[in-house]
Motif scaffolding. Structure first.
Motif, PDB file in Angstrom:
ATOM      1  N   PRO A 171       0.817  -1.220   0.000  1.00 52.59           N
ATOM      2  CA  PRO A 171       0.000   0.000   0.000  1.00 52.59           C
ATOM      3  C   PRO A 171       0.848   1.265   0.000  1.00 52.59           C
ATOM      4  O   PRO A 171       1.874   1.340   0.669  1.00 52.59           O
ATOM      5  N   HIS A 172       0.419   2.252  -0.772  1.00 52.52           N
ATOM      6  CA  HIS A 172       1.094   3.542  -0.813  1.00 52.52           C
ATOM      7  C   HIS A 172       0.210   4.668  -0.285  1.00 52.52           C
ATOM      8  O   HIS A 172       0.666   5.804  -0.185  1.00 52.52           O
ATOM      9  N   SER A 173      -1.044   4.366   0.014  1.00 48.44           N
ATOM     10  CA  SER A 173      -1.989   5.396   0.432  1.00 48.44           C
ATOM     11  C   SER A 173      -2.915   4.825   1.497  1.00 48.44           C
ATOM     12  O   SER A 173      -2.979   3.607   1.701  1.00 48.44           O
ATOM     13  N   LEU A 174      -3.660   5.699   2.153  1.00 54.06           N
ATOM     14  CA  LEU A 174      -4.633   5.239   3.139  1.00 54.06           C
ATOM     15  C   LEU A 174      -5.655   4.308   2.509  1.00 54.06           C
ATOM     16  O   LEU A 174      -6.019   3.279   3.085  1.00 54.06           O
ATOM     17  N   GLU A 175      -6.131   4.662   1.335  1.00 56.31           N
ATOM     18  CA  GLU A 175      -7.122   3.826   0.665  1.00 56.31           C
ATOM     19  C   GLU A 175      -6.542   2.446   0.354  1.00 56.31           C
ATOM     20  O   GLU A 175      -7.216   1.428   0.508  1.00 56.31           O
ATOM     21  N   GLU A 176      -5.296   2.394  -0.065  1.00 55.77           N
ATOM     22  CA  GLU A 176      -4.672   1.108  -0.366  1.00 55.77           C
ATOM     23  C   GLU A 176      -4.407   0.303   0.903  1.00 55.77           C
ATOM     24  O   GLU A 176      -4.420  -0.930   0.862  1.00 55.77           O
ATOM     25  N   HIS A 229       4.358   8.267   1.266  1.00 58.18           N
ATOM     26  CA  HIS A 229       3.314   7.234   1.290  1.00 58.18           C
ATOM     27  C   HIS A 229       2.015   7.790   1.859  1.00 58.18           C
ATOM     28  O   HIS A 229       1.508   8.790   1.381  1.00 58.18           O
ATOM     29  N   TRP A 230       1.510   7.189   2.919  1.00 58.07           N
ATOM     30  CA  TRP A 230       0.199   7.552   3.468  1.00 58.07           C
ATOM     31  C   TRP A 230       0.258   8.686   4.493  1.00 58.07           C
ATOM     32  O   TRP A 230      -0.775   9.236   4.853  1.00 58.07           O
ATOM     33  N   VAL A 231       1.449   9.071   4.969  1.00 63.02           N
ATOM     34  CA  VAL A 231       1.522  10.039   6.065  1.00 63.02           C
ATOM     35  C   VAL A 231       1.003  11.418   5.670  1.00 63.02           C
ATOM     36  O   VAL A 231       0.228  12.029   6.431  1.00 63.02           O
ATOM     37  N   PRO A 232       1.380  12.002   4.511  1.00 63.62           N
ATOM     38  CA  PRO A 232       0.770  13.282   4.152  1.00 63.62           C
ATOM     39  C   PRO A 232      -0.758  13.203   4.063  1.00 63.62           C
ATOM     40  O   PRO A 232      -1.449  14.169   4.430  1.00 63.62           O
ATOM     41  N   GLU A 233      -1.285  12.076   3.632  1.00 57.75           N
ATOM     42  CA  GLU A 233      -2.737  11.898   3.597  1.00 57.75           C
ATOM     43  C   GLU A 233      -3.320  11.873   5.011  1.00 57.75           C
ATOM     44  O   GLU A 233      -4.436  12.355   5.222  1.00 57.75           O
ATOM     45  N   MET A 234      -2.594  11.302   5.948  1.00 58.60           N
ATOM     46  CA  MET A 234      -3.054  11.300   7.331  1.00 58.60           C
ATOM     47  C   MET A 234      -3.198  12.734   7.848  1.00 58.60           C
ATOM     48  O   MET A 234      -4.163  13.069   8.541  1.00 58.60           O
ATOM     49  N   ALA A 244       5.470   6.087  16.594  1.00 57.38           N
ATOM     50  CA  ALA A 244       5.489   5.904  15.144  1.00 57.38           C
ATOM     51  C   ALA A 244       5.203   4.465  14.755  1.00 57.38           C
ATOM     52  O   ALA A 244       4.488   4.204  13.778  1.00 57.38           O
ATOM     53  N   ASN A 245       5.763   3.514  15.494  1.00 57.09           N
ATOM     54  CA  ASN A 245       5.520   2.108  15.172  1.00 57.09           C
ATOM     55  C   ASN A 245       4.045   1.768  15.217  1.00 57.09           C
ATOM     56  O   ASN A 245       3.522   1.053  14.361  1.00 57.09           O
ATOM     57  N   ALA A 246       3.357   2.285  16.220  1.00 51.59           N
ATOM     58  CA  ALA A 246       1.959   1.908  16.403  1.00 51.59           C
ATOM     59  C   ALA A 246       1.056   2.512  15.348  1.00 51.59           C
ATOM     60  O   ALA A 246       0.196   1.819  14.796  1.00 51.59           O
ATOM     61  N   SER A 247       1.233   3.800  15.045  1.00 50.13           N
ATOM     62  CA  SER A 247       0.169   4.512  14.340  1.00 50.13           C
ATOM     63  C   SER A 247       0.609   5.366  13.163  1.00 50.13           C
ATOM     64  O   SER A 247      -0.195   6.146  12.646  1.00 50.13           O
ATOM     65  N   PHE A 248       1.864   5.248  12.711  1.00 51.21           N
ATOM     66  CA  PHE A 248       2.309   6.044  11.577  1.00 51.21           C
ATOM     67  C   PHE A 248       3.103   5.233  10.556  1.00 51.21           C
ATOM     68  O   PHE A 248       2.845   5.313   9.361  1.00 51.21           O
ATOM     69  N   ALA A 249       4.074   4.449  11.010  1.00 50.55           N
ATOM     70  CA  ALA A 249       5.003   3.798  10.096  1.00 50.55           C
ATOM     71  C   ALA A 249       4.463   2.503   9.503  1.00 50.55           C
ATOM     72  O   ALA A 249       4.811   2.141   8.377  1.00 50.55           O
TER      73      ALA A 249
END
Length: 296
Positions: A120-125, A183-188, A257-262
């Motif tokens: 996955p590269h995005s939140l949707e993925e 990846h998904w972080v800017p979308e977050m 970061a491990n839990a909720s970002f990476a």
């Protein structure tokens, strides 16, 4: 079905959709849920213990330039597990065993396990990967319910921040040297009601300079270094503050970061909720103390 999961995020997803009893092999990083630690460890890291963040960056840079592997796959352990399904990735060589190494090992062992690549590269993925794993394991209903719940939580955040100003937030995926998120972080950040000051969605995280950090004019900084829990992130954020590199006069937070970002799994939604609380404290309840900590 006998499953080997070579990603902490897919291990978490497999347990969350009720396939945990089928998981027989994991990586040394698979620590959520706690039951995952009871499975056979089939991959370890080549990165020495005890390195500083700058030391880790230097080691990884040298290894990548030399074409060396950052992870070791225990082919013997893999053979003993007689897997039907091996879940791996082709997203980031720094994150886990490369899929080509898995294919080579299975071919060498004469193992006929299916290899499922989750990238996955995005939140949707990320949400789509939950459904993919549900389909691969016969847990379609469970995965659909999990995704529906995650979507509802994301929509709840969107409703709370919909008409509010959107602050510029910088999430640092590394601090020495600094890395802008990808990846998904800017979308977050966007989903939480902010604007990502640096980094591009669906792209790799990139090395930047402290001048870049200051010129991005962030209104809040969130330290989320890949591979670190809240205590580790806090230490790195404090070190960055002590050097005076972070912009003056703005809030600085450390997060798990491990839990909720990476890791691209269900807990990214926890990260979105935490970011919303950081950027819009009057519209969201404070982040859980085990997830985020304000340093300034």
């Amino acid at each position: 079905m006998r499953i080997v999961s070579l990603l902490p995020s897919t291990t978490e997803i497999l347990f969350a959709i009720g396939a945990g009893d089928d998981v027989v092999g994991v990586t040394f990083e698979c620590d959520t849920p706690a039951q995952a630690r009871e499975r056979r460890i089939v991959s370890t890291t080549a990165i020495p213990e005890g390195l500083s963040s700058s030391g880790i960056d230097a080691f990884v840079t040298r290894a990548m330039a030399a074409g060396e592997d950052l992870y070791h796959l225990d082919a013997g352990a893999l053979a003993d597990l007689d897997a039907d399904l091996v879940v791996t990735q082709d997203l980031c060589a720094v994150c886990a065993v490369d899929v080509s190494k898995v294919d080579d090992a299975l071919a060498h062992l004469g193992c006929t396990a299916e290899v499922l690549t989750i990238d996955p590269h995005s939140l949707e993925e990320v949400l789509g990967s939950v459904l993919t794993l549900g389909s691969a394991t016969g847990r379609e209903d469970e995965s659909a319910r999990l995704v529906a719940g995650l979507r509802e939580r994301l929509y709840a955040v969107e409703r709370r921040v919909r008409d509010r100003p959107r602050p510029r937030a910088l999430v640092l995926e590394w601090t020495d040297p600094p890395f802008a998120p990808g990846h998904w972080v800017p979308e977050m950040v966007e989903a939480a009601g902010g604007v990502s000051a640096l980094g591009s969605a669906r792209e790799k995280s990139v090395r930047v300079t402290w001048d870049d950090v200051r010129e991005s004019a962030p209104e809040v900084v969130v330290c989320a270094p890949c591979g670190y829990d809240l205590e580790g992130s806090t230490a790195l954020a404090r070190a960055a503050l002590d050097t005076g590199e972070l912009p003056d006069g703005i809030p600085v937070w450390a997060v798990d970061a491990n839990a909720s970002f990476a890791r691209p799994g269900p807990r990214l939604v926890d990260g979105v909720e935490a970011l919303a609380a950081v950027m819009h404290p009057d519209a969201a309840k404070p982040p859980r103390p085990d997830m985020a900590r304000r340093l300034r």
